[in-house]
Design an enzyme around this catalytic site. Structure first.
Site, short mmCIF file in Angstrom:
data_model
loop_
_atom_site.label_atom_id
_atom_site.label_comp_id
_atom_site.label_asym_id
_atom_site.label_seq_id
_atom_site.Cartn_x
_atom_site.Cartn_y
_atom_site.Cartn_z
CB THR A 1 35.84 31.67 33.43
OG1 THR A 1 35.77 33.01 33.90
CG2 THR A 1 37.20 31.11 33.76
CE LYS B 1 37.33 32.89 38.26
NZ LYS B 1 36.60 33.51 37.13
CG ASP B 2 38.13 24.54 39.77
OD1 ASP B 2 37.59 25.07 38.78
OD2 ASP B 2 37.50 24.29 40.81
NE ARG B 3 35.23 28.92 35.78
CZ ARG B 3 34.86 29.24 37.01
NH1 ARG B 3 34.89 28.33 37.96
NH2 ARG B 3 34.46 30.48 37.29
CG ASP C 1 38.71 35.30 34.77
OD1 ASP C 1 37.71 35.86 34.25
OD2 ASP C 1 38.69 34.16 35.25
CG HIS D 1 32.06 38.94 38.48
ND1 HIS D 1 31.05 39.04 37.56
CD2 HIS D 1 32.86 37.93 38.04
CE1 HIS D 1 31.24 38.13 36.60
NE2 HIS D 1 32.33 37.45 36.87
ZN LIG Z 1 33.42 36.26 35.56
#
Ligand SMILES: [Zn+2]
Length: 543
Positions: free
Chosen positions: A79, A161-163, A39, A307
């Site tokens: 994402t 992350k779930d997604r 990611d 981030h």
């Molecule tokens: Zn991001």
């Protein structure tokens, strides 16, 4: 008697078939496909930190087939659309995942890409597991593998992350697991199963997040060795909540008791993900059966660290150096369990990231920040002055504006006229390059390659009315740290590495796209491509 004879004949022919399968010198299909999506990994991270990578992680994967010039073919680069695109070979116009969340005109509120109240949480209390892939409208390559094997192939998705676990695993998956920051547990949804398998509960009982965080986060090498990054102490980064300065050592152990989620903001979020993936391979016997299985993994911590601190930070560099080690360790686990040559790995990213605005400013590079709240206020004021009406905008989100259809009607205003006024006004705001009518993309005066990103990203049912394009290196929010979402190359240029079964080593400098990944897998595995796939197989890597 006749039945017994027929059964014997069937058993003999099946065993001959399975012998044919196992006695040939090279396997005709891989035992396991592993998709790794890192990611927020910019393509240049493969080279920028190369001096500090070992031989067993990124560099081992680079000895396979390296697509150097792979780009994301749509906007917005977030994402959920990224993961959906990698696995569907399709774009938001068709797969419908236009963002992590989007505005629903029916409910007059935001909906989450994988939120689904039809299902229950498995593994903890609360709503974190009430999820499904139902809003993704097309099939994934993982779905197609299930269809091709008449559902004998096993598919499991794993990410913090779930997604990032749910969308890659697809609709027909056996399971998807993600991390719940409140409990510190790996959890799932009743969409997949009625309860968590015993091995997941056993993994959760090991309480690894606390164990990792107790070490605190210091740099792997001496701080002075991080010459690829800015000074550790600078004004571009966000300190953790307990810190006054964003500097090493980060005493994350102080936060872990109350908030296990903090592990997701450290390199150990990735380590924990690979720990869990190894347990999944072992306990679900992935790659041990007659059929090809598929494990999707996403390393989410790289995004959260990115981030927080921005691409030029020591934190991001250290995170990738540690990820390189985790990757090497995971690959050697695959060698031992599935066997070298029996598995294929691809590694890519869901999007890149821009540099922090303060970093750009201090180095005389263009860029800045536009905050949504301010822009919404400015647009509202403009419309109020023009028409004497308030709140004509229903939502301003992900660089799109949804006009409030009901308010326009009540005010007897023509939507097309209001849209036109707003589109002429928006570029007068500092940082906004252009505004476009999403219903008239074909006639928008932009270079075709750039315009295509918006055509691919536009979904008539879910997208807004107006898209505004920020100037290069302008970000939505994030006065410190960094973000992504645009169609500029820092967000769209991603790594794409292929390694293992069926992969001919090589370097490819031609333009390839994120949508080509699923098309290539379909060709390699001799299965149907996902139903909305618009990508092409990358033929250079085929043996
Ligand atoms: Zn991001």
């Amino acid at each position: 008697m006749k039945n017994i004879f027929l059964s014997l004949l069937l058993i003999m022919s099946l065993s001959a078939f399975s012998q044919n399968q196992t006695t040939s010198s090279a396997p005709t299909k891989p035992k396991l496909v592993i998709g790794i999506v890192v990611d927020q990994m910019r393509w240049d991270y493969l080279y920028r930190y190369a001096d500090k990578y070992g031989e067993t992680g990124f560099k081992r994967l680079q000895k396979g087939y390296n697509c150097e010039n792979t780009h994301i073919p749509y906007v917005p680069t977030y994402t959920a659309p990224g993961h959906a695109c990698v696995y569907t070979g399709s774009v938001p116009a068709l797969h419908g995942i236009i963002g992590n969340d989007w505005y629903s005109r029916e409910s007059r509120s935001k909906v989450y890409c994988t939120g689904d109240t039809n299902y229950k949480t498995l593994g903890t209390e609360g709503r974190a597991g009430r999820m499904s892939p139902d809003k993704m409208l097309t099939t994934t390559i993982t779905d197609e593998l299930c269809l091709a094997s008449n559902f004998h192939s096993k598919v499991i998705g794993i990410a913090l992350k779930d997604r990032a676990a749910i969308l890659p695993a697809g609709h027909a998956a056996n399971a998807a697991y993600w991390f719940d920051g409140k409990s510190g547990n790996w959890i799932s949804s009743s969409y997949y199963n009625d309860s968590l398998p015993a091995w997941v509960n056993a993994f959760n009982n090991k309480k690894l997040p606390k164990k990792y965080l107790d070490e605190n986060w210091n740099t792997l090498y001496k701080l002075s060795a991080y010459i690829e990054s800015s000074e550790d102490d600078n004004s571009y980064e966000n300190p953790y909540s307990i810190e006054s300065k964003p500097t090493f050592p980060h005493e994350v152990s102080k936060m872990s008791e109350k908030n296990p989620e903090v592990i997701t903001y450290t390199p150990w979020g990735n380590t924990l993900t690979f720990d869990f993936a190894k347990d999944a391979i072992l306990n679900e016997h992935l790659g041990a059966g007659l059929y090809t299985d598929f494990l999707t993994i996403s390393c989410s911590s790289t995004d959260l660290v990115g981030h927080q601190f921005g691409p030029n930070s020591v934190e991001v560099e250290d995170c990738y150096i540690r990820l390189d080690k985790d990757l090497g360790d995971f690959m050697s686990y695959l060698d031992k369990t599935v066997g070298a040559g029996n598995y294929i790995v691809f590694l890519t990213a869901d999007h890149g990231a821009s540099h922090a605005q303060g970093f750009n400013r201090d180095h005389h590079l263009p860029g800045g920040v536009v905050t949504n709240d301010t822009l919404w206020k400015i647009c509202n004021e403009f419309l109020k002055t023009k028409y004497g009406k308030d709140s004509l905008i229903g939502m301003l989100y992900d660089m799109q504006i949804y006009l409030d259809n009901d308010r326009l009607k009540q005010s007897s205003l023509d939507k097309d006229v209001v849209k036109k006024e707003l589109i002429s006004f928006l570029p007068t705001v500092s940082g906004v390059a252009k505004a476009i009518n999403l219903c008239e993309l074909k006639t928008t005066p932009l270079p075709q390659a750039y315009l295509d990103l918006f055509i691919n990203g536009y979904n008539q049912q879910r997208s807004g009315d107006i898209q505004f394009i920020l100037d290069p290196a302008y970000m939505e929010g994030f006065t410190k740290g960094a973000t992504h979402g645009t169609g500029y190359s820092y967000d769209t240029h991603i790594p794409l590495l292929w390694y293992g079964w069926g992969v001919k080593p090589g370097h490819d400098y031609t333009q390839t796209y994120m949508t080509d990944i699923a098309a290539t897998l379909a060709a390699l595995l001799h299965i149907q491509e996902p139903n909305g796939c618009i990508g092409k197989p990358i033929i250079g890597l085929m043996k």
